[in-house]
Design a protein around this motif. Sequence first.
Motif, short mmCIF file in Angstrom:
data_model
loop_
_atom_site.label_atom_id
_atom_site.label_comp_id
_atom_site.label_asym_id
_atom_site.label_seq_id
_atom_site.Cartn_x
_atom_site.Cartn_y
_atom_site.Cartn_z
N GLU A 296 0.85 -1.19 0.00
CA GLU A 296 0.00 0.00 0.00
C GLU A 296 0.88 1.24 0.00
N LYS A 297 0.61 2.15 -0.94
CA LYS A 297 1.40 3.39 -1.01
C LYS A 297 0.53 4.55 -0.58
N LYS A 298 1.13 5.47 0.12
CA LYS A 298 0.42 6.65 0.57
C LYS A 298 0.88 7.86 -0.23
N VAL A 299 0.01 8.85 -0.33
CA VAL A 299 0.36 10.08 -1.02
C VAL A 299 1.30 10.88 -0.12
N LYS A 300 2.42 11.25 -0.66
CA LYS A 300 3.41 12.03 0.07
C LYS A 300 3.17 13.53 -0.12
N GLU A 301 2.89 13.90 -1.37
CA GLU A 301 2.63 15.30 -1.68
C GLU A 301 1.85 15.40 -2.98
N TYR A 302 1.41 16.59 -3.28
CA TYR A 302 0.62 16.86 -4.48
C TYR A 302 1.31 17.97 -5.26
N ILE A 303 1.37 17.82 -6.57
CA ILE A 303 1.89 18.88 -7.43
C ILE A 303 0.71 19.45 -8.19
N ILE A 304 0.52 20.74 -8.05
CA ILE A 304 -0.61 21.44 -8.69
C ILE A 304 -0.06 22.19 -9.89
N HIS A 305 -0.67 21.97 -11.05
CA HIS A 305 -0.25 22.61 -12.29
C HIS A 305 -1.31 23.62 -12.72
N SER B 15 -0.98 19.08 1.81
CA SER B 15 -2.33 19.07 2.35
C SER B 15 -3.33 18.49 1.35
N GLU B 16 -3.99 17.41 1.74
CA GLU B 16 -5.01 16.82 0.89
C GLU B 16 -6.17 17.80 0.71
N ARG B 17 -6.48 18.55 1.75
CA ARG B 17 -7.56 19.54 1.68
C ARG B 17 -7.30 20.57 0.59
N GLN C 257 7.73 6.20 -1.57
CA GLN C 257 8.43 5.00 -2.04
C GLN C 257 8.23 3.87 -1.04
N ALA C 258 8.00 2.68 -1.52
CA ALA C 258 7.85 1.52 -0.65
C ALA C 258 9.20 1.18 -0.02
N THR C 259 9.15 0.82 1.26
CA THR C 259 10.40 0.47 1.94
C THR C 259 10.49 -1.01 2.19
#
Length: 67
Positions: free
Chosen positions: A9-18, A44-46, A65-67
């Motif tokens: 399972e991978k989690k969102v680390k950050e978001y890039i907004i274009h 922030s997911e919000r 990244q998966a560890t």
Amino acid sequence: MNMAEKKTEKKVKEYIIHVENNANFCGIGAGGVQFANGKATVTSERMANWFREHRGYTVEEVLEQAT
């Protein structure tokens, strides 16, 4: 959920907004998000959801990244 599923399972680390229509935009957007050269990075997911809900932006998810 078993241990094997948790490891993959991978989690969102950050978001890039274009900014779709202004690739050179530099400035402060909604919520104080700082844009440079048409993109911004937020954790922030919000805030990511706010930009998803408004026209003119695309949001890219960066996964841990998966560890």
